[in-house]
Design a protein around this motif. Structure first.
Motif, PDB file in Angstrom:
ATOM      1  N   GLN A 235       0.795  -1.223   0.000  1.00  0.00           N
ATOM      2  CA  GLN A 235       0.000   0.000   0.000  1.00  0.00           C
ATOM      3  C   GLN A 235       0.830   1.277   0.000  1.00  0.00           C
ATOM      4  O   GLN A 235       0.277   2.374   0.002  1.00  0.00           O
ATOM      5  CB  GLN A 235      -0.939  -0.002   1.210  1.00  0.00           C
ATOM      6  CG  GLN A 235      -1.950  -1.127   1.198  1.00  0.00           C
ATOM      7  CD  GLN A 235      -2.873  -1.099   2.397  1.00  0.00           C
ATOM      8  OE1 GLN A 235      -3.296  -0.037   2.833  1.00  0.00           O
ATOM      9  NE2 GLN A 235      -3.187  -2.275   2.928  1.00  0.00           N
ATOM     10  N   CYS A 236       2.144   1.160  -0.017  1.00  0.00           N
ATOM     11  CA  CYS A 236       2.971   2.364   0.058  1.00  0.00           C
ATOM     12  C   CYS A 236       2.927   3.193  -1.226  1.00  0.00           C
ATOM     13  O   CYS A 236       3.290   4.367  -1.224  1.00  0.00           O
ATOM     14  CB  CYS A 236       4.419   2.003   0.407  1.00  0.00           C
ATOM     15  SG  CYS A 236       5.303   1.088  -0.865  1.00  0.00           S
ATOM     16  N   TYR A 237       2.474   2.593  -2.329  1.00  0.00           N
ATOM     17  CA  TYR A 237       2.472   3.314  -3.612  1.00  0.00           C
ATOM     18  C   TYR A 237       1.259   4.222  -3.762  1.00  0.00           C
ATOM     19  O   TYR A 237       1.388   5.372  -4.186  1.00  0.00           O
ATOM     20  CB  TYR A 237       2.526   2.321  -4.773  1.00  0.00           C
ATOM     21  CG  TYR A 237       2.488   2.980  -6.138  1.00  0.00           C
ATOM     22  CD1 TYR A 237       3.592   3.674  -6.624  1.00  0.00           C
ATOM     23  CD2 TYR A 237       1.352   2.898  -6.950  1.00  0.00           C
ATOM     24  CE1 TYR A 237       3.557   4.280  -7.872  1.00  0.00           C
ATOM     25  CE2 TYR A 237       1.311   3.493  -8.194  1.00  0.00           C
ATOM     26  CZ  TYR A 237       2.420   4.183  -8.651  1.00  0.00           C
ATOM     27  OH  TYR A 237       2.375   4.781  -9.888  1.00  0.00           O
ATOM     28  N   ASP A 238       0.079   3.728  -3.417  1.00  0.00           N
ATOM     29  CA  ASP A 238      -1.126   4.489  -3.723  1.00  0.00           C
ATOM     30  C   ASP A 238      -1.970   4.868  -2.510  1.00  0.00           C
ATOM     31  O   ASP A 238      -2.985   5.549  -2.651  1.00  0.00           O
ATOM     32  CB  ASP A 238      -2.007   3.718  -4.709  1.00  0.00           C
ATOM     33  CG  ASP A 238      -2.266   2.281  -4.268  1.00  0.00           C
ATOM     34  OD1 ASP A 238      -1.950   1.962  -3.108  1.00  0.00           O
ATOM     35  OD2 ASP A 238      -2.767   1.490  -5.083  1.00  0.00           O
ATOM     36  N   MET A 239      -1.562   4.482  -1.331  1.00  0.00           N
ATOM     37  CA  MET A 239      -2.332   4.844  -0.134  1.00  0.00           C
ATOM     38  C   MET A 239      -2.017   6.282   0.265  1.00  0.00           C
ATOM     39  O   MET A 239      -0.901   6.785   0.034  1.00  0.00           O
ATOM     40  CB  MET A 239      -1.970   3.897   1.022  1.00  0.00           C
ATOM     41  CG  MET A 239      -2.845   4.060   2.248  1.00  0.00           C
ATOM     42  SD  MET A 239      -2.423   2.809   3.513  1.00  0.00           S
ATOM     43  CE  MET A 239      -3.604   3.231   4.798  1.00  0.00           C
ATOM     44  N   ASP A 240      -2.992   6.972   0.811  1.00  0.00           N
ATOM     45  CA  ASP A 240      -2.769   8.325   1.325  1.00  0.00           C
ATOM     46  C   ASP A 240      -1.586   8.317   2.295  1.00  0.00           C
ATOM     47  O   ASP A 240      -1.509   7.466   3.197  1.00  0.00           O
ATOM     48  CB  ASP A 240      -4.024   8.824   2.042  1.00  0.00           C
ATOM     49  CG  ASP A 240      -3.804  10.166   2.709  1.00  0.00           C
ATOM     50  OD1 ASP A 240      -3.695  11.168   2.002  1.00  0.00           O
ATOM     51  OD2 ASP A 240      -3.727  10.178   3.965  1.00  0.00           O
ATOM     52  N   LEU A 241      -0.662   9.243   2.117  1.00  0.00           N
ATOM     53  CA  LEU A 241       0.602   9.220   2.868  1.00  0.00           C
ATOM     54  C   LEU A 241       0.385   9.343   4.374  1.00  0.00           C
ATOM     55  O   LEU A 241       1.003   8.619   5.162  1.00  0.00           O
ATOM     56  CB  LEU A 241       1.508  10.348   2.383  1.00  0.00           C
ATOM     57  CG  LEU A 241       1.878  10.333   0.899  1.00  0.00           C
ATOM     58  CD1 LEU A 241       2.778  11.509   0.566  1.00  0.00           C
ATOM     59  CD2 LEU A 241       2.555   9.026   0.539  1.00  0.00           C
ATOM     60  N   LYS A 242      -0.480  10.257   4.762  1.00  0.00           N
ATOM     61  CA  LYS A 242      -0.736  10.429   6.193  1.00  0.00           C
ATOM     62  C   LYS A 242      -1.339   9.167   6.779  1.00  0.00           C
ATOM     63  O   LYS A 242      -0.934   8.704   7.858  1.00  0.00           O
ATOM     64  CB  LYS A 242      -1.658  11.624   6.406  1.00  0.00           C
ATOM     65  CG  LYS A 242      -1.925  11.930   7.867  1.00  0.00           C
ATOM     66  CD  LYS A 242      -2.822  13.151   8.014  1.00  0.00           C
ATOM     67  CE  LYS A 242      -3.100  13.438   9.493  1.00  0.00           C
ATOM     68  NZ  LYS A 242      -3.994  14.621   9.658  1.00  0.00           N
TER      69      LYS A 242
END
Length: 272
Positions: A235-242
């Motif tokens: 999920q590090c590519y497209d998940m909301d960063l916060k």
């Protein structure tokens, strides 16, 4: 010259309004990208301008400035001039778009470093395409443009840009790295690493604190420890960063706290 000739006289402005649905912008030279904005508007109304200068009304108008009217007509009908307009807009568009993106209230501090690299590459592609050059060849014009851009970047770049870039999990993902063979993860970029270390020294003046943060960053950047979880990586590519840091960053509290501050910061293009 074209804008002033049309807008500074009532009769010419009336003719212009009959043919063109949009207004010619009156932009002060000191405003942001005023020349580019004017050229974009001229290109947008190109067909209408062509119809205007070949119309019977334009031919019948002989009140004053006959020579200027002839010059305006020649310029508008000059395909070579329009080609130059297209060329200018093509290689300035990436720079213009980046500055506009950075001049909003949206969080983008963590995006600036990558946006800058991408922008320079797009500028090079536009210039090389126009000059019909291969990537390995040299362009004197691009060298001049590149020197100006790098000089401006060196003036405006701060360690915060590099630290925020380093804390964006997207830039460690396989998806992002595979989009371009020249990309490297932030922890493998010497410039980013140097500025990140400088920034962390200011945030954490004590060696004991920096030692903890350094270990947390090592786990984060290498996807080790709790960061090796399959959901975290997927999920590090497209998940909301916060949301990503809130969900998967609890094992690195110092880094998590810093990331949650930096990844919601807007930027500003005012100094650029």
């Amino acid at each position: 010259m074209i804008k002033n000739f049309i807008m500074n006289h009532g009769m010419r402005l009336v003719m212009f309004n009959k043919f063109v649905p949009l207004k010619l912008l009156s932009i002060a030279a000191t405003r942001f990208a005023s020349v580019i904005v004017m050229l974009k508007r001229l290109k947008l109304i190109k067909r209408c301008l062509l119809e205007l200068v070949i119309s019977e009304q334009w031919e019948a108008y002989r009140e004053d400035d006959v020579e200027k009217a002839s010059n305006v007509k020649m310029k508008v009908l000059d395909d070579t001039w329009w080609d130059k307009v297209d060329y200018i807009l093509s290689f300035t568009a990436p720079l213009y778009e980046m500055l506009r993106a950075c001049d909003t209230d949206k969080p983008c501090l963590h995006l600036v470093y990558d946006m800058w690299d991408t922008m320079i590459e797009k500028v090079k592609q536009a210039i090389y395409k126009h000059e019909r050059l291969q990537p390995e060849q040299t362009s004197n014009f691009y060298d001049v443009v590149h020197t100006i851009l790098v000089s401006r970047w060196n003036k405006n770049n701060t360690p915060l840009h590099c630290l925020a870039h380093s804390l964006n999990p997207r830039y460690y993902s396989h998806e992002w790295l595979s989009e371009d063979s020249s990309r490297v993860a932030p922890h493998r970029d010497p410039e980013v690493a140097k500025e990140r270390i400088n920034c962390l020294k200011k945030y954490f003046p004590l060696m004991s604190e920096r030692r903890v943060v350094a270990q947390e960053f090592a786990n984060f950047s290498s996807m080790a420890g709790d960061f090796s979880d399959s959901d975290s990586i997927a999920q590090c590519y497209d998940m909301d960063l916060k949301s990503w840091w809130v969900t998967y960053g609890t094992s690195a509290p110092a880094l998590q706290c810093l990331a949650l501050k930096l990844l919601v910061q807007p930027s500003s293009s005012s100094c650029a």
